[in-house]
Enzyme design. Structure first.
Site, mmCIF file in Angstrom:
data_model
loop_
_atom_site.group_PDB
_atom_site.id
_atom_site.type_symbol
_atom_site.label_atom_id
_atom_site.label_comp_id
_atom_site.label_asym_id
_atom_site.label_seq_id
_atom_site.Cartn_x
_atom_site.Cartn_y
_atom_site.Cartn_z
ATOM 1 N N LEU A 26 -20.322 -32.144 63.178
ATOM 2 C CA LEU A 26 -20.179 -33.604 63.211
ATOM 3 C C LEU A 26 -19.221 -34.061 62.129
ATOM 4 O O LEU A 26 -18.442 -34.984 62.297
ATOM 5 C CB LEU A 26 -21.546 -34.267 62.968
ATOM 6 C CG LEU A 26 -22.606 -34.058 64.034
ATOM 7 C CD1 LEU A 26 -23.958 -34.546 63.537
ATOM 8 C CD2 LEU A 26 -22.224 -34.786 65.316
ATOM 9 N N GLY A 28 -16.691 -32.324 58.962
ATOM 10 C CA GLY A 28 -16.166 -31.092 58.370
ATOM 11 C C GLY A 28 -16.621 -30.933 56.936
ATOM 12 O O GLY A 28 -17.484 -31.672 56.465
ATOM 13 N N GLY A 30 -17.355 -31.544 53.617
ATOM 14 C CA GLY A 30 -17.266 -32.752 52.780
ATOM 15 C C GLY A 30 -17.607 -32.390 51.357
ATOM 16 O O GLY A 30 -17.107 -31.397 50.848
ATOM 17 N N PHE A 32 -19.155 -30.467 49.421
ATOM 18 C CA PHE A 32 -19.818 -29.159 49.359
ATOM 19 C C PHE A 32 -20.628 -28.807 50.596
ATOM 20 O O PHE A 32 -21.522 -28.002 50.521
ATOM 21 C CB PHE A 32 -20.708 -29.046 48.116
ATOM 22 C CG PHE A 32 -20.007 -29.505 46.898
ATOM 23 C CD1 PHE A 32 -18.980 -28.741 46.378
ATOM 24 C CD2 PHE A 32 -20.316 -30.707 46.298
ATOM 25 C CE1 PHE A 32 -18.299 -29.162 45.269
ATOM 26 C CE2 PHE A 32 -19.632 -31.130 45.181
ATOM 27 C CZ PHE A 32 -18.618 -30.358 44.665
ATOM 28 N N GLY A 33 -20.386 -29.398 51.736
ATOM 29 C CA GLY A 33 -21.133 -28.961 52.914
ATOM 30 C C GLY A 33 -20.630 -29.568 54.201
ATOM 31 O O GLY A 33 -19.985 -30.606 54.198
ATOM 32 N N LYS A 34 -20.935 -28.859 55.299
ATOM 33 C CA LYS A 34 -20.592 -29.378 56.626
ATOM 34 C C LYS A 34 -21.813 -30.062 57.199
ATOM 35 O O LYS A 34 -22.938 -29.757 56.804
ATOM 36 C CB LYS A 34 -20.298 -28.192 57.554
ATOM 37 C CG LYS A 34 -18.912 -27.641 57.456
ATOM 38 C CD LYS A 34 -18.737 -26.579 58.516
ATOM 39 C CE LYS A 34 -17.395 -25.900 58.290
ATOM 40 N NZ LYS A 34 -17.317 -24.594 58.838
ATOM 41 N N ASP A 144 -21.257 -45.024 46.337
ATOM 42 C CA ASP A 144 -20.080 -44.640 47.129
ATOM 43 C C ASP A 144 -20.148 -45.302 48.496
ATOM 44 O O ASP A 144 -19.915 -44.671 49.525
ATOM 45 C CB ASP A 144 -19.996 -43.109 47.242
ATOM 46 C CG ASP A 144 -18.626 -42.634 47.735
ATOM 47 O OD1 ASP A 144 -17.656 -43.421 47.636
ATOM 48 O OD2 ASP A 144 -18.527 -41.496 48.222
#
Ligand code: PIT
Length: 464
Positions: A26, A28, A30, A32-34, A144
């Site tokens: 969903l 890529g 980001g 430290f993780g997909k 953020d």
């Protein structure tokens, strides 16, 4: 698992994670993780699974950040905040099983279909405020907030996601303020740029104002290719609000995008605002449910690879910008392999005067054996062997920009030379200039990357 079974699964395109079948990506790589789509085998329900690879967690601080995100999400149960269903872990990975929100994010929606009507926009903004206000009441500050982090479900309702940079009350310093610099440049509040500590709620309120502006107009209130100019605009609250939106909406945007956090409208004020109150039905939190089991073992960090240099002191929170700043204590060789302009240029803010900064920089680089040339308020530091460019030589240009009478941006730009010496220099300078550990070194990754939809800033890729 038998190789044959693995091959069969690969061929079917299905990877199993406990009771879940993992599907397409969903989001890529980001922070430290997909994020992958997952289907619960028994119920057929869909979830989004954020995958962290433990071997990519090279610093205990990143581990801390993941724990913080999970601890934060565990606290939050509101219809406008993405829900954490459970946390799983294998030897090599940590999985956050999250609510699946099928409609994509608000960035794509506005980039593809354009701005929203005031009625539609108000509905989303009311939900955003409900969700953010709920988080604040729980002591959670997102830090953020941006269109990319607002998911839209099948019914067109907002779900706030990505609490990877969020702060909890324990991050408040002795002065009662938060100090960590974070967030995305276009959405970042002036008090964060000023770096003098801030109340947790005011920067989130500012970001909500930027979001409202984009929802109603289709473009950003503060934008510039040059980060220094962008920060100057934010600092002054220098934006035009289009006359074609209603005076009531203009009035609310103006009250939110007040650069002074002390006079900026509060959550209570927003909820009392005439434009906001139209057709408003507050969302009710769904806090009552029992907590699901969260596997604390997930955080038994394996030792970082021996090749990874030890990090003596790291900032409280880590994001892509800070990774650049910390490059000498993290193994970031991959990021610097194809070195572009963005890796050669680093900026940070300081409250020291330009004169003072340049004098201190001169002292540091001279001490490190650089030859210094000064011209038009700029400084060039060169390290060569017997006046020759060779392996290990380095040339750096330094410039100081004034944002306001008490805020300056120092920009370091490598003209040529060795990257690791350059990183050492950046690190030494930031420590000699008294840049707090918590402050990011600002990369210009974004400003070199503007193409495509000109109305909106490009999606931040965070080194994906
Ligand atoms: C969805 C659907 C989708 C993306 C996501 C979830 C991503 C969520 C997410 C949550 C986090 C985070 C990063 C991404 O740090 O298209 O259901 O807490």
């Amino acid at each position: 698992m038998a190789i044959k079974k693995k091959i069969e699964e690969k061929q079917k395109g299905a990877v199993q994670l406990g009771k879940y079948e993992i599907g397409r990506t969903l989001l890529g790589e980001g922070n430290f993780g997909k994020v992958k789509l997952a289907t619960h085998v028994d119920s057929g329900l869909q979830f989004a699974v954020k995958v962290f690879e433990k071997n990519k967690i090279v610093s205990p601080k990143i581990n801390e950040q993941i724990i913080r995100e999970i601890a934060t999400l565990k606290l939050l149960k509101h219809p406008n905040v993405i829900r954490l269903h459970e946390v799983l872990a294998s030897k090599t990975k940590i999985y956050m099983v999250l609510e699946y929100v099928p409609g994509g994010d608000l960035f794509d929606r506005i980039a593809n279909r354009g701005k929203l009507s005031e009625t539609q926009g108000r509905k989303l903004f009311q939900q955003l405020i409900d969700g953010v206000n709920y988080c604040h009441q729980k002591g959670v500050f997102h830090r953020d907030l941006k269109l990319e982090n607002l998911l839209v479900d099948a019914k067109g309702n907002i779900k706030i996601s990505d609490f990877g940079l969020s702060a909890l009350p324990q991050h408040v310093r002795e002065d009662g303020l938060l100090h960590t610099t974070c967030g995305s440049p276009n959405y970042v509040a002036p008090e964060i740029i000023a770096n003098r500590g801030y109340q947790g709620s005011t920067p989130d309120i500012w970001s909500c104002g930027v979001i409202l502006y984009v929802i109603l107009t289709g473009f950003l209130p503060f934008d510039d290719r040059n980060m220094v100019v962008l920060y100057q605009k934010i600092f002054k609250g220098d934006t035009q609000i289009p006359k074609w939106i209603s005076p009531e909406a203009q009035n609310l945007i103006r009250k939110i995008l007040d650069p002074n956090p002390d006079t900026r409208i509060t959550m209570v004020g927003i909820k009392e605002d005439a434009w906001f109150k139209q057709d408003y039905t507050p969302t009710v939190p769904d806090d009552e449910e029992e907590d699901k089991y969260i596997d604390d073992e997930a955080f038994s960090m394996s030792e970082p690879p021996s090749s990874a240099p030890k990090c003596p002191e790291s900032p409280t929170l880590i994001n892509a910008f800070q990774l650049i700043g910390m490059s000498s204590c993290l193994d970031l060789s991959g990021f610097f392999e194809n070195e572009g302009v963005s890796e050669r240029k680093i900026r940070f803010t300081s409250n020291h005067s330009a004169k003072d900064l340049l004098a201190r920089i001169e002292d540091t680089v001279t001490e490190m054996g650089f030859r210094v040339q000064k011209k038009n308020g700029k400084l060039k530091a060169t390290q060569e062997h017997r006046g020759q460019r060779c392996l290990g030589s380095l040339s750096v240009a330094v410039e100081v920009f004034e944002i306001s009478s008490s805020l300056y941006v120092v920009e370091l730009r490598k003209s040529y030379g060795d990257s690791s010496t350059y990183r050492q220099l950046c690190k030494k300078l930031s420590s000699d200039l008294g840049i707090p550990q918590s402050q990011e070194l600002l990369s210009t990754e974004l400003e070199n990357n503007i193409e495509g939809d000109m109305r909106l800033h490009v999606r931040e890729t965070e080194f994906s």
